[in-house]
Design an enzyme around this catalytic site. Sequence first.
Site, PDB file in Angstrom:
ATOM      1  CB  SER A  74     -47.212  12.456  15.058  1.00  0.00           C
ATOM      2  OG  SER A  74     -47.014  13.572  15.892  1.00  0.00           O
TER       3      SER A  74
ATOM      4  CG  HIS B  57     -46.447  10.484  19.844  1.00  0.00           C
ATOM      5  ND1 HIS B  57     -47.697  10.506  19.282  1.00  0.00           N
ATOM      6  CD2 HIS B  57     -45.675  11.334  19.083  1.00  0.00           C
ATOM      7  CE1 HIS B  57     -47.700  11.333  18.248  1.00  0.00           C
ATOM      8  NE2 HIS B  57     -46.483  11.834  18.102  1.00  0.00           N
TER       9      HIS B  57
ATOM     10  CD  GLU C 265     -50.285   8.512  21.024  1.00  0.00           C
ATOM     11  OE1 GLU C 265     -49.269   9.163  20.715  1.00  0.00           O
ATOM     12  OE2 GLU C 265     -50.839   7.708  20.264  1.00  0.00           O
TER      13      GLU C 265
END
Length: 433
Positions: free
Chosen positions: A161, A382, A282
């Site tokens: 990320s 995610h 995600e």
Amino acid sequence: MRFMAPAEPQPWTGVRDANRFGHQAPQNFNPVEVLAPQADASVEGYDEDCLCLNVWTPGPNTNRKRPVMFWCHGGGFASESGTWPWVYGENLARRGDVVVVTINHRLNLFGYLHLGDIGGEKYAASGNAGMLDLVAGLQWVRKNIERFGGDPANVMIFGESGGGAKVSMLLAMPSAKGLFHRAAIQSGAGLRSNTREAANVLTRALLAQLGLNVSRLDELQTMPASQLLTAMRTLPPSPAGLPRGNFAPVLDEKLLPTHPFDPSASPVSANIPILVGCNTHEQSFFALSDQLAFSLDEAALRQRVVGLVGEANSAQVVETYKREYPGRSPSEMFFLIGTDRGMRINSIRLAERKFMQSRGPVYMYLFAWKSPALGGKLGAPHTVEIPFVFDNTDIPFSMTKGGPEVKALAAKTSDAWIQLARSGNPNHKGLPK
């Protein structure tokens, strides 16, 4: 050193107790409770004195020359720390006979408030102070990691990320050149940095919120951190027509002379092998505060896709995904489309631009294991690959539920990252080439 470049670390004398994690950077952060909690705040806590490293090694003071895996934590450029339980390095260090390093450093306005254009040379590096902290951490590794059995000539940077975006920025920073030798970018392909123009709009908005003008910049150095965080949290919307950046790295002729991968890959790290990729769902992670996204009907899906790609393209996009993913629910279709539009396409663009350099190799992955958390509605969201990379699947038990299948996938995943660190190639006998 609030808005200055990090000072050269000074050695201490005697023995220092290093059995506790150091401070996290001051931040406005509300953890997502479905995930593992942050490290115990009573042990760590928040403080501006936050530049610190955590090292896991199978054995210090040896001549093993182990690969070093240097983790850049997520949370955008704004929050979290290198001591999230998912990224504890013991299992990875033991599994791969590697040295694992994580880092805490300046974040949000403490690390990325661009004052250089209005404050002059004194504040020239302020917009990239958080990235310079990472460079300082890598310099420490180069000077000291042999004491921990690590090889300073074989260092891999990796992150997820915001950590993937940090890795992307390091690949374009001349001051980081030579400090690392491989890179992995997980769900965070950073193609562009802030422009100075956008960063200046943000800076002026913050100063106005604090009631300061350019002649009073030095007052920022003595304001309580809590006051700065409150001002950051309560910034009004940007004026119409003025692009306002985020608190993130800023283009700078000396420190970050080009965008990392836009319009092409930076030449600074052209020879570095890169692994880049993302997870299939995600977008579901970012919808946790939007519960309607998990119960869409056909009409709601089409309406949301219009918001993503526009009226003219929406019908074609929906029909294409229905053809490619038959039988999926409208909510899963929305998560797949949103993921591909953001995380996945940027990973592909980064890989393509790296490939066009014809120098260091680039590898791609797609992590598709569906988590059983929250009744399975997240898919492969995610962050879900992180405990598999670190071989830590027992820590976020609510996300993985454990079991032999999970352990087997963690072994294959972590071995790929270990092989990348060791050789620059993530392939191993447990995976198809």
